[in-house]
Motif scaffolding. Structure first.
Motif, PDB file in Angstrom:
ATOM      1  N   LEU A  39      33.832  40.221  71.010  1.00  0.00           N
ATOM      2  CA  LEU A  39      33.706  38.790  70.770  1.00  0.00           C
ATOM      3  C   LEU A  39      32.436  38.240  71.409  1.00  0.00           C
ATOM      4  O   LEU A  39      31.848  37.282  70.913  1.00  0.00           O
ATOM      5  CB  LEU A  39      34.936  38.059  71.325  1.00  0.00           C
TER       6      LEU A  39
ATOM      7  N   GLY B 233      41.482  25.710  76.920  1.00  0.00           N
ATOM      8  CA  GLY B 233      41.764  25.126  75.605  1.00  0.00           C
ATOM      9  C   GLY B 233      41.191  23.731  75.427  1.00  0.00           C
ATOM     10  O   GLY B 233      40.960  23.284  74.305  1.00  0.00           O
TER      11      GLY B 233
ATOM     12  N   VAL C 284      29.553  35.239  70.782  1.00  0.00           N
ATOM     13  CA  VAL C 284      29.175  34.260  71.809  1.00  0.00           C
ATOM     14  C   VAL C 284      27.663  34.264  72.000  1.00  0.00           C
ATOM     15  O   VAL C 284      27.033  33.218  72.126  1.00  0.00           O
ATOM     16  CB  VAL C 284      29.876  34.600  73.144  1.00  0.00           C
TER      17      VAL C 284
ATOM     18  N   LEU D 296      43.913  30.333  70.451  1.00  0.00           N
ATOM     19  CA  LEU D 296      43.003  29.361  71.086  1.00  0.00           C
ATOM     20  C   LEU D 296      41.776  29.129  70.215  1.00  0.00           C
ATOM     21  O   LEU D 296      41.381  27.987  69.937  1.00  0.00           O
ATOM     22  CB  LEU D 296      42.593  29.946  72.448  1.00  0.00           C
ATOM     23  N   MET D 297      41.189  30.226  69.744  1.00  0.00           N
ATOM     24  CA  MET D 297      39.957  30.139  68.963  1.00  0.00           C
ATOM     25  C   MET D 297      40.196  29.511  67.593  1.00  0.00           C
ATOM     26  O   MET D 297      39.453  28.619  67.166  1.00  0.00           O
ATOM     27  CB  MET D 297      39.360  31.529  68.801  1.00  0.00           C
TER      28      MET D 297
ATOM     29  N   VAL E 257      36.496  23.033  74.648  1.00  0.00           N
ATOM     30  CA  VAL E 257      35.646  23.103  73.459  1.00  0.00           C
ATOM     31  C   VAL E 257      34.892  21.779  73.280  1.00  0.00           C
ATOM     32  O   VAL E 257      35.492  20.711  73.386  1.00  0.00           O
ATOM     33  CB  VAL E 257      36.481  23.390  72.193  1.00  0.00           C
TER      34      VAL E 257
ATOM     35  N   ARG F 119      31.732  26.391  72.223  1.00  0.00           N
ATOM     36  CA  ARG F 119      32.265  26.494  70.861  1.00  0.00           C
ATOM     37  C   ARG F 119      33.582  27.258  70.913  1.00  0.00           C
ATOM     38  O   ARG F 119      33.915  27.870  71.949  1.00  0.00           O
ATOM     39  CB  ARG F 119      31.247  27.227  69.991  1.00  0.00           C
ATOM     40  N   PRO F 120      34.322  27.275  69.794  1.00  0.00           N
ATOM     41  CA  PRO F 120      35.594  28.000  69.798  1.00  0.00           C
ATOM     42  C   PRO F 120      35.461  29.450  70.272  1.00  0.00           C
ATOM     43  O   PRO F 120      36.259  29.909  71.090  1.00  0.00           O
ATOM     44  CB  PRO F 120      36.038  27.912  68.333  1.00  0.00           C
ATOM     45  N   VAL F 121      34.460  30.190  69.792  1.00  0.00           N
ATOM     46  CA  VAL F 121      34.324  31.593  70.218  1.00  0.00           C
ATOM     47  C   VAL F 121      34.059  31.698  71.714  1.00  0.00           C
ATOM     48  O   VAL F 121      34.464  32.668  72.353  1.00  0.00           O
ATOM     49  CB  VAL F 121      33.208  32.354  69.458  1.00  0.00           C
ATOM     50  N   ASP F 122      33.362  30.708  72.271  1.00  0.00           N
ATOM     51  CA  ASP F 122      33.024  30.772  73.694  1.00  0.00           C
ATOM     52  C   ASP F 122      34.276  30.682  74.569  1.00  0.00           C
ATOM     53  O   ASP F 122      34.420  31.435  75.530  1.00  0.00           O
ATOM     54  CB  ASP F 122      32.071  29.628  74.067  1.00  0.00           C
ATOM     55  N   VAL F 123      35.151  29.736  74.239  1.00  0.00           N
ATOM     56  CA  VAL F 123      36.338  29.592  75.092  1.00  0.00           C
ATOM     57  C   VAL F 123      37.263  30.784  74.905  1.00  0.00           C
ATOM     58  O   VAL F 123      37.911  31.232  75.860  1.00  0.00           O
ATOM     59  CB  VAL F 123      37.099  28.263  74.840  1.00  0.00           C
ATOM     60  N   ALA F 124      37.315  31.335  73.685  1.00  0.00           N
ATOM     61  CA  ALA F 124      38.145  32.525  73.468  1.00  0.00           C
ATOM     62  C   ALA F 124      37.599  33.690  74.290  1.00  0.00           C
ATOM     63  O   ALA F 124      38.357  34.415  74.946  1.00  0.00           O
ATOM     64  CB  ALA F 124      38.188  32.871  71.983  1.00  0.00           C
ATOM     65  N   ALA F 125      36.278  33.857  74.297  1.00  0.00           N
ATOM     66  CA  ALA F 125      35.682  34.957  75.073  1.00  0.00           C
ATOM     67  C   ALA F 125      35.868  34.713  76.566  1.00  0.00           C
ATOM     68  O   ALA F 125      36.118  35.656  77.326  1.00  0.00           O
ATOM     69  CB  ALA F 125      34.199  35.094  74.725  1.00  0.00           C
TER      70      ALA F 125
ATOM     71  N   ALA G 221      40.818  25.842  67.770  1.00  0.00           N
ATOM     72  CA  ALA G 221      39.566  25.122  68.044  1.00  0.00           C
ATOM     73  C   ALA G 221      38.676  25.102  66.807  1.00  0.00           C
ATOM     74  O   ALA G 221      38.032  24.087  66.509  1.00  0.00           O
ATOM     75  CB  ALA G 221      38.837  25.760  69.222  1.00  0.00           C
TER      76      ALA G 221
END
Lengths: 638, 638
Positions: free
Chosen positions: B369, A40, B373, B205-206, A43, A155-161, B209
């Motif tokens: 997702l 979390g 990415v 999380l996403m 990002v 980016r946000p999608v990266d940390v979620a993935a 962010a």
């Protein structure tokens, strides 16, 4: 102190290379240390290691729809004419995301299932293939798969993935640390009004914000006096704690020598002066094993020095690609001279006229920070190029986004505060709409309109022979066009004089004696035409008017000159007098008009402007400025 | 609960309009409240009022250079042949930024002044005009001038200029507040490995962010169970504290009904379902006077819902222009079908091949997702368009910056983990370089190379007639080209079987009986060709192999299927078996090659790849994957 040779006034690329060598010699780290942070918090950070998936997502086969899970083989032969019945023990109700029950391999959507008596028998009207509406294990990501490489800004999608692929922590570069050291006896902190000769420390504010904007942790030291020993100690302290030190010279052009000596003493001096304008007294070096930039004190130079030297280094330390701005090609609205031997970073305003992006150069002084505030783009004239002609197509780095530039009403011509008022009212009503006014005088505006470089031209151009304003010039200057004219306001022109009118000025006739000093507007300005016309009427020779040759570009600049005591009076509008607390001696009442192509009247982008000119609220706020009449505001007079 | 009518499965624009009406009816504020903040805290915020300069900068005339201040009139007649001497009382030494002394009106640069005996007499070799090297009061900004309009997002230069123009505080919109409410009995917090059927709350999380990235203050509520009462209470609580509530549905496709009912009960339901793919079960409404978005649970839908509906609203609440991404035109590397009636948001990878941007569509599932990415761009296929043919030119919104896209080695063809390893090693050495591999099988790679859509094609295509790999296909498929072939690796192909090999599989011959289930690769994959070739040798009819028709796109997906117990075995590489802890029964050793145009061998962008293939470190890390031979790695074999 190292005795490394340094280079002087070299092209930016050479300077960058010399600094890189000096950093390597001084043992400056190539990358910032790694840090392990919870997903979390990652990002905006740059990966220091590749991210490999440690588990699959989904972790097993799951239903992709709400419905019933079945064995596909059981459904063979089902059709509308031959419905098939599945007993309760041969299917299972599933919701999307549910694991597929053992032995079942397809899902029938809820909508396609009917239940037959005794109520738990599912009736199907079609056969289904295996794995219908099933999300396979690893559909999103399989364990062992490379999710992201090293050197990627998350980016946000990266940390979620990454979290979905099993990560709870990620190995990233910690944020770069930037220390700013303001110096100079004349520099005072922001907060209290500076006395004349003192300079507010706006550079620290700006450099800290620039560093934070690119993701750094940044702090400023207290303002250091002009003492090499003290500054040197501050540099060593900062270098011990930071990844990059920005040592900000005072405003003096000579201060960079000082900075260069301090940097040489604290470590090594690699570059002293770069062939970049504005900003060339840049100093590049190291202190201990920390890179140091000696940032020039002029604010435009300071901002561009961060862009050109600090930001790319910071990205490199994070192991990320350097910053980048999108580019467009634009047509220059004016001639743009440039000196050979220097990369010239010119700030431009942009708009889109007739489907083409047009660029108007802004004032180029290193002290004119507003030129960067108002800039929509940066145009670099390379050192080998002597400038560009008006109308030339040039590449421009965008500082504002293209859709906003395309929603910009370009007004070129005379300056009037009512245009500023209109700009802010239009923006308040529609954040996507900009009214940009560029001040080149009434005549310059009509030329720009003729050349297709603006939407509207603001004009109050007196025609001496007829005593009429603006209209007589149109046939002459725009013979092939159908210009429309919309009245913006009537306004009072008068002499701006110090408070209390100490010289007892009563009108332009008082200029005859030569005892009063005057501050003038530039050639082509309507106010200058008005002066010349009035002087002719009074049979005063302009050459006899002290200060006639001193030109200022706007009403406010004239007012400022009078307020500073640089002149006893100048012709201008009442609003300018009010802004500077000056007195006002009326001379004439004149119309100020907007000239445009007739077809532009129907341009939907301009519609909000016409609506605004018709609004009672807007007229009231114009009247409140003082010296304006709005009885014809918004009327089409041609 | 309001009884307002809502609209169902409508185009995005119509949905936006319906939601706007609902917000107005519910009394949702048009703008976020103002806040007065110190200039230093205002960066990134949007002006709520115009910024007018309250003082001029400079505050008076100042020296623009180090040197001496003089009266220009005193210097008349000075020349190299007739040097002029100024006594100490008729000039003053000034530094840049010093106020101009009373009565003096020009500066002579330090470098141009010589001192004559007795030492304080200044010698000038040229006359100077008035105001030479003097910065006028207000050169940067004049008191009363409009510095910035309302609705402007403040950048570092803006706050510095505002401070210089006298501001110590600015009136801005406070950051928007966004509350995220995750819901669903199957949703579990990130941190512990989820059990099968549980889903990690990566959406919160996403979304947090994403909200913070656009400058919001954002928080997430605890995960709410599937209970309308409890969720309704959470929505009301959040609506009381936030400017926007994001209510995240569980993963179930049916959950949006649930969300819609909750929103209708908490305020008003404006939209239920938008004709956008992925993401269409979006819910738009209000709770009290706070806007609410029901965000679909599939992660790609969730991310795009934020982009399409949340981000523009948040910008509007701040009174700022909506977010915007630059666009390019790209050529599609494959056919792209699309359903009518839905805006289809397709994620694409981009690269520049032969001077053209090429776009390769990524998997389109709402649950994938990683497609977002890996995406370099978003391509919207409008609802009225049925798709595009391969090679079509399409507009793409950029998610990555153009210079990075232009520094991307595009590899299309067979998948191998060594390419992933190379991608991360190249990036670590040069953050500006990307190796993007797109997996379409060996045959698809050669087709892409033929069509100019990639730089290199990864291939291990067995030619059954000759038993050779790849080379025999080149003359056939690339007759007009001069293809070069560089060996990447030799690798073991074998049967991936569950740990301990419970079925005692010894080779492909065991597939003959029909008692084992198999998981296959797609048509055109080299591994599929290998299987077919081996089966022919063993005289096994593919139709008799259970699961032959079930296709997976990568080695890892095959391994995942075996690991999930969905099949007893599948052909693949040893590294894939290792990633999933499977056993490996060797079948064949094959070469895996990179095919490219001969002239691409000299492309400087590819040079680091060739260098990498020659490095001992890289070979060692490949060998460590298991099942690879690097004895010919990097050799040009044709």
């Amino acid at each position: 102190m190292h005795d490394s040779p340094f280079v002087n006034d070299v092209p930016a690329e050479e300077a960058t290379a010399a600094w890189r060598r000096a950093r390597a010699e001084a043992g400056c780290p190539e990358r910032i240390p790694e840090a392990v942070v919870p997903v979390g918090d990652a990002v905006g950070r740059v990966t220091a290691r590749p991210i490999w998936a440690s588990r699959s997502s989904p972790v097993g086969d799951v239903a992709a729809m709400d419905g019933i899970a079945v064995r596909a083989a059981d459904t063979h032969g089902a059709s509308e004419t031959a419905p098939l019945h599945l007993k309760a023990d041969s299917y299972r109700v599933v919701d999307t995301g549910d694991p597929m029950p053992d032995g079942l391999d397809a899902v029938v959507m809820r909508e396609h299932v009917h239940y037959a008596p005794p109520g738990d028998v599912a009736e199907l009207l079609a056969a289904v293939p295996p794995y219908q509406h099933v999300r396979s294990i690893g559909e999103d990501v399989s364990a062992g798969e490379l999710l992201l490489p090293e050197g990627h800004r998350l980016r946000p999608v990266d940390v979620a993935a990454a979290a979905a692929a099993g990560a709870t922590e990620l190995t990233v570069r910690r944020p770069p640390k930037v220390a700013v050291i303001p110096t100079g006896d004349e520099i005072v902190p922001i907060g209290s009004p500076p006395r004349h000769g003192e300079i507010l420390d706006t550079n620290s504010l700006m450099l800290l914000a620039q560093a934070r904007e690119v993701g750094c942790e940044a702090w400023a030291a207290p303002i250091q006096p002009d003492d090499a020993e003290i500054i040197g100690a501050a540099v060593r302290d900062a270098a011990a704690a930071a990844d990059l030190v920005l040592l900000v010279a005072g405003s003096s052009a000579g201060r960079d020598d000082h900075t260069a000596r301090v940097v040489a003493a604290a470590g090594s001096l690699a570059v002293h002066g770069v062939a970049v304008r504005p900003g060339h007294p840049v100093v590049l070096g190291t202190a201990g094993s920390t890179p140091v930039i000696g940032v020039p004190g002029y604010p435009v130079s300071a901002a561009l020095t961060f862009d050109i030297f600090a930001a790319p280094l910071l990205a490199e330390l994070e192991g990320a690609p350097p910053p980048h701005r999108p580019q467009v090609t634009a047509r220059l609205t004016r001639k743009l001279p440039s000196v050979l031997g220097m990369d010239d970073w010119v700030r431009v305003r942009l708009g889109s006229v007739g489907g083409q992006i047009v660029a108007t150069p802004l004032p180029r002084g290193a002290g004119v920070l507003t030129s960067l505030v108002r800039a929509d783009g940066l145009l670099v004239v390379p050192s080998a190029v002597e400038g560009h002609r008006a109308g030339a197509r040039v590449p421009v780095e965008l500082l504002r986004r293209l859709p906003e530039i395309e929603r910009t009403i370009v007004a070129i011509g005379s300056h009037d505060l009512v245009l500023d008022l209109a700009a802010t009212a239009l923006r308040a009503a529609d954040p996507t709409l900009t009214l940009m006014s560029s001040n080149v005088g009434s005549l310059g505006g009509l030329v720009a309109l003729r050349d297709g470089l603006c939407h509207v031209a603001g004009s109050h151009l007196l025609h001496p022979a007829t005593g009429e304003y603006t209209l007589p010039y149109l046939d002459e200057m725009l013979p092939d066009r159908k210009p429309a004219v919309v009245r913006l306001v009537h306004r009072e022109q008068g002499l701006l004089v110090p408070p209390g009118n100490p010289n007892g000025i009563t009108g332009l006739a008082d200029l005859a004696g030569g005892g009063l000093s005057y501050v003038n507007r530039q050639r082509g300005a309507g106010t200058r035409m008005l002066l010349d016309h009035e002087l002719r009427g009074l049979e005063i020779d302009p050459a006899a008017v002290a200060g006639y040759a001193r030109e200022e570009p706007t009403h406010l600049a004239v007012a400022a000159a009078v307020a500073a005591g640089r002149a006893d009076c100048g012709l201008g509008i009442m609003a300018a007098a009010r802004a500077f607390g000056l007195d006002f001696v009326p001379v004439a009442r004149e119309p100020y008009d907007l000239v445009l192509d007739e077809e532009s009247l129907d341009d939907p982008m301009l519609a909000p402007l016409w609506e605004l000119l018709g609004s009672a609220d807007f007229r009231a706020s114009v009247e409140a400025l003082g010296g304006y009449g709005t009885e014809e505001t918004g009327h089409r007079i041609r």
